[in-house]
Design an enzyme around this catalytic site. Structure first.
Site, short mmCIF file in Angstrom:
data_model
loop_
_atom_site.label_atom_id
_atom_site.label_comp_id
_atom_site.label_asym_id
_atom_site.label_seq_id
_atom_site.Cartn_x
_atom_site.Cartn_y
_atom_site.Cartn_z
CE LYS A 196 -3.53 2.40 2.67
NZ LYS A 196 -4.47 2.33 3.79
CE LYS A 249 -6.01 1.90 -0.46
NZ LYS A 249 -6.43 1.93 0.91
C1 PBG Z 1 -7.19 3.53 5.71
C2 PBG Z 1 -7.47 3.33 4.28
C3 PBG Z 1 -7.30 4.24 3.22
C4 PBG Z 1 -7.84 3.64 2.09
C5 PBG Z 1 -8.30 2.36 2.46
N1 PBG Z 1 -8.04 2.18 3.80
C6 PBG Z 1 -6.80 5.63 3.22
C7 PBG Z 1 -5.47 5.92 3.73
O1 PBG Z 1 -4.62 5.06 3.94
O2 PBG Z 1 -5.26 7.11 3.96
C8 PBG Z 1 -7.93 4.27 0.73
C9 PBG Z 1 -9.08 3.87 -0.11
C10 PBG Z 1 -9.39 4.79 -1.23
O3 PBG Z 1 -8.76 5.84 -1.44
O4 PBG Z 1 -10.33 4.45 -1.98
N2 PBG Z 1 -6.03 2.99 6.20
#
Ligand code: PBG
Length: 326
Positions: A196, A249
């Site tokens: 991520k 992601k």
């Molecule tokens: C939280 C989380 C995020 C997303 C999924 N879980 C945001 C972040 O890490 O700030 C992003 C999902 C999206 O942008 O559609 N940990």
């Protein structure tokens, strides 16, 4: 043999030929739809930066879960934005908290729809970071991991079919696996947000999940967008720790990472087409600058062609309807 004997256009000349030689086929079976729970009753609060997406109270969430299930999409991913936010993330640990209520309600209404629970602290902490914050502002990995495992257990007890840790702390998959096994949940899969990235494409989501960090950013735990080899390290560690599926992601800007991960592991690979990727297409389509359906199907096809087995997308139910010709 080369031209004129070789003519790749021969198998492109009609729809029938194109259908027959197509290498990538989208199916609703591969899609997961995110849902956002908020407190209250009868609440359907549109997320302004994500047209078509709303924050929903549990009663409304159940209606949408049923509608999603009816399209043939097999799974939803649940996020909760509880009212109570504190340093301990108490709402996420509460067996009667918002996420637990939403999980139980969806499972009761749609038993065959799989519900994946996003596991993170950011939606339930007053500072909005994904882990516990030490005096001075650093994120404390190991105490966060303990809490995250407890949150995962809470969600599984409430009915989650899988837990999806999105915090990016080191060692959380192993901690979750151990706790779930010890507490009688050895059969519950872990979908790890393994690679991520610290991405600007999460902007719209933070409005939906009310999870923007109050200070600083997430770069001390989420990955540097410049790194691909490191993604393999993250993914291989998570598989070793017991992840049943691994995620990359965002999706669109990281197709090379998806491909490398697909080639490096044997577990299913999930890609998350995140909020910013969704909103870009929506915004251009609203201005009449792009054909929405064609653009969405092209991005998802690209993500699948890169190697994703499953795709989390805010377009999931619409895509399922398009594919069914409805
Ligand atoms: C939280 C989380 C995020 C997303 C999924 N879980 C945001 C972040 O890490 O700030 C992003 C999902 C999206 O942008 O559609 N940990």
């Amino acid at each position: 043999m080369t031209h004129p004997a070789t003519r790749p256009r021969r198998t492109r000349q009609s729809d029938a030929w194109r259908r027959m030689v197509r290498e990538t086929r989208l199916s609703p079976d591969a899609l997961i739809y995110p849902l956002f729970a908020v407190p209250g009753r009868g609440v359907r609060h549109p997320v302004s930066s994500m047209p078509g997406v709303s924050q929903l109270s549990v009663d409304e969430l159940v209606k949408d879960a049923k509608a999603v299930a009816a399209t043939g999409v097999p799974a939803v991913l649940l996020f909760a934005a509880p009212a109570q936010k504190d340093a301990r993330a108490s709402a996420a640990l509460d067996p009667k908290g918002l996420a637990a209520q939403a999980l139980a309600a969806i499972k009761e209404a749609c038993p065959s729809l799989l519900v994946w629970a996003d596991v993170c602290l950011c939606g339930a902490t007053d500072h909005g970071h994904c882990g516990h914050v030490l005096p001075g502002g650093a994120i404390d990995n190991d105490s966060s991991v303990e809490t995250l495992a407890q949150v995962a257990l809470n969600y599984v007890r409430a009915g989650a079919d899988a837990v999806a840790p999105s915090d990016m702390m080191d060692g959380r998959v192993q901690a979750m696996r151990r706790l779930l096994d010890r507490e009688g949940h050895a059969a519950t899969p872990i979908v790890s947000y393994a690679a991520k990235y610290a991405s600007s494409f999460y902007g719209p989501f933070r409005e939906a999940a009310e999870s923007a960090p109050a200070f600083g950013d997430r770069r001390s735990y989420q990955m540097d967008p410049a790194n691909a080899r490191e993604a393999l390290r993250e993914v291989l560690l998570d598989v070793e720790e017991g992840a049943d599926l691994v995620m990359v992601k965002p999706a669109g800007p990281y197709l090379d990472v998806i491909r490398r991960v697909r080639d490096a592991v044997t577990v299913p690979v999930v890609a998350y087409q995140v909020s910013g990727e969704y909103s870009l297409i929506k915004a251009a389509a609203e201005r009449g600058w792009i054909n929405e359906q064609a653009a969405v199907l092209e991005t998802l096809t690209g993500i699948q062609r890169a190697g994703a087995d499953l795709i989390i997308t805010y377009y999931a139910p619409e895509v399922a309807r398009w594919l069914a010709g409805r």
